[in-house]
Design an enzyme around this catalytic site. Sequence first.
Site, PDB file in Angstrom:
ATOM      1  CB  CYS A  95      42.480  46.561  17.709  1.00 38.05           C
ATOM      2  SG  CYS A  95      43.837  45.927  16.824  1.00 38.05           S
ATOM      3  CG  HIS A 137      39.200  43.646  14.317  1.00 41.90           C
ATOM      4  ND1 HIS A 137      38.908  44.566  14.667  1.00 41.90           N
ATOM      5  CD2 HIS A 137      40.230  42.997  14.738  1.00 41.90           C
ATOM      6  CE1 HIS A 137      39.892  45.032  15.436  1.00 41.90           C
ATOM      7  NE2 HIS A 137      40.811  44.077  15.450  1.00 41.90           N
ATOM      8  CD  GLU A 138      41.480  39.460  15.315  1.00 43.22           C
ATOM      9  OE1 GLU A 138      42.542  39.602  14.916  1.00 43.22           O
ATOM     10  OE2 GLU A 138      40.864  40.214  16.298  1.00 43.22           O
ATOM     11  CG  HIS A 141      44.628  42.325  12.394  1.00 46.21           C
ATOM     12  ND1 HIS A 141      45.312  43.322  12.842  1.00 46.21           N
ATOM     13  CD2 HIS A 141      43.755  42.134  13.381  1.00 46.21           C
ATOM     14  CE1 HIS A 141      45.044  44.194  13.773  1.00 46.21           C
ATOM     15  NE2 HIS A 141      43.936  43.430  14.238  1.00 46.21           N
TER      16      HIS A 141
HETATM   17  C1  Y12 Z   1      34.674  43.716  18.825  1.00 52.73           C
HETATM   18  C2  Y12 Z   1      35.627  43.761  19.646  1.00 52.73           C
HETATM   19  C3  Y12 Z   1      36.974  43.352  19.460  1.00 52.73           C
HETATM   20  C4  Y12 Z   1      37.301  42.555  17.997  1.00 52.73           C
HETATM   21  C5  Y12 Z   1      38.544  42.304  17.729  1.00 52.73           C
HETATM   22  C6  Y12 Z   1      39.633  41.823  18.894  1.00 52.73           C
HETATM   23  N1  Y12 Z   1      39.825  42.859  19.752  1.00 52.73           N
HETATM   24  C7  Y12 Z   1      40.444  42.440  21.121  1.00 52.73           C
HETATM   25  O1  Y12 Z   1      40.375  41.558  21.475  1.00 52.73           O
HETATM   26  C8  Y12 Z   1      40.752  43.860  21.826  1.00 52.73           C
HETATM   27  C9  Y12 Z   1      40.906  43.700  23.126  1.00 52.73           C
HETATM   28  C10 Y12 Z   1      41.332  44.981  24.077  1.00 52.73           C
HETATM   29  C11 Y12 Z   1      41.767  44.692  25.208  1.00 52.73           C
HETATM   30  C12 Y12 Z   1      42.146  45.751  25.882  1.00 52.73           C
HETATM   31  O2  Y12 Z   1      42.600  45.433  27.336  1.00 52.73           O
HETATM   32  C13 Y12 Z   1      44.012  45.265  27.517  1.00 52.73           C
HETATM   33  O3  Y12 Z   1      44.832  45.596  26.926  1.00 52.73           O
HETATM   34  C14 Y12 Z   1      44.143  45.121  28.842  1.00 52.73           C
HETATM   35  C15 Y12 Z   1      42.270  46.816  25.567  1.00 52.73           C
HETATM   36  O4  Y12 Z   1      42.556  47.996  26.429  1.00 52.73           O
HETATM   37  C16 Y12 Z   1      43.483  49.055  26.243  1.00 52.73           C
HETATM   38  O5  Y12 Z   1      44.106  48.816  25.354  1.00 52.73           O
HETATM   39  C17 Y12 Z   1      43.881  49.999  27.357  1.00 52.73           C
HETATM   40  C18 Y12 Z   1      41.862  47.528  24.506  1.00 52.73           C
HETATM   41  C19 Y12 Z   1      41.529  46.262  23.443  1.00 52.73           C
HETATM   42  C20 Y12 Z   1      36.366  42.937  17.360  1.00 52.73           C
HETATM   43  C21 Y12 Z   1      35.133  43.384  17.549  1.00 52.73           C
HETATM   44 CO    CO Z   2      42.919  43.980  16.014  1.00 53.82          CO
END
Ligand code: Y12
Ligand code: CO
Length: 174
Positions: A95, A137-138, A141
Site C-alpha cells: 500500500c 483493498h481500495e 480504504h
Molecule cells: C496487491 C497489490 C497492491 C494492491 C493495492 C494497491 N497498492 C499499491 O499500489 C502499492 C504500491 C506500492 C509502491 C511502492 O513503491 C514506491 O512507493 C515507489 C512501494 O514501495 C515502497 O513503499 C518502498 C510500496 C507499495 C492490492 C493488492
Molecule cells: Co492501500
Amino acid sequence: MNLTIVEYPDRKLKEKSKKIDKFDKELHELLDAMYPIMMQTNGIGLAAIQVSHAKQVLILNIPEEDGTQPIENLIEMINPIITSKEGEIIYQEGCLSVPSFYEDISRYENITVNFQDRNANTKTLDADGLLSVAIQHEIDHLNGILFIDKLAYSRRKKFEKEYKRMLKEKKTSN
Ligand code: Y12
Ligand code: CO
C-alpha cells in the site's frame, strides 16, 4: 491540484469516505491529479482518502504481463459497491500509505462491483485475480480499513515494531 500521499499512522486513513453526488469539475480535477501521483509512486491502486480527500473515489491501473501500465488500463470508480463475492485468494499486498511493507492477505477471488464513472454512468465489473484483490483493498480504504488491520494479532505487533523502527531511521537520515 497538488496531492501528497498520507502515510500510516496518520488518523486520516481511518476516516470513512463520503458518497459522491456531484460529478463536476472538482471531481474530475481530483481524478486527474490522482493518476500521476499513483504512476510516479509505482502504484496500481489509489483511493482518494490516501491523498486526504474523504470521497468514495478510487483509481486502479493493473499492470500488463510485461509490467507496463498503459493508460488504457486505468479504471476510475466512484461510489463502488461489491454486489457479489465468492472464493478465496491469498495475495501479497502492499500500500502506498504503508511504505516498504508487504504481507499475504486473504480476499474474495471473484467479485462483482457496481460503480459510477466520472460522468455518473452506472457500470458493473466482474473481477478476479489481482484486479479483484486491488478493488477490495481500495474499497477497504473508503471504509477506513488498511490491509494491516487484517493481520493476526502477533503479526500486527511485529509490524508495528518494524514500522516504528523504519520511521525512526527515516527521521534520522533526513
Ligand atoms: C496487491 C497489490 C497492491 C494492491 C493495492 C494497491 N497498492 C499499491 O499500489 C502499492 C504500491 C506500492 C509502491 C511502492 O513503491 C514506491 O512507493 C515507489 C512501494 O514501495 C515502497 O513503499 C518502498 C510500496 C507499495 C492490492 C493488492
Ligand atoms: Co492501500
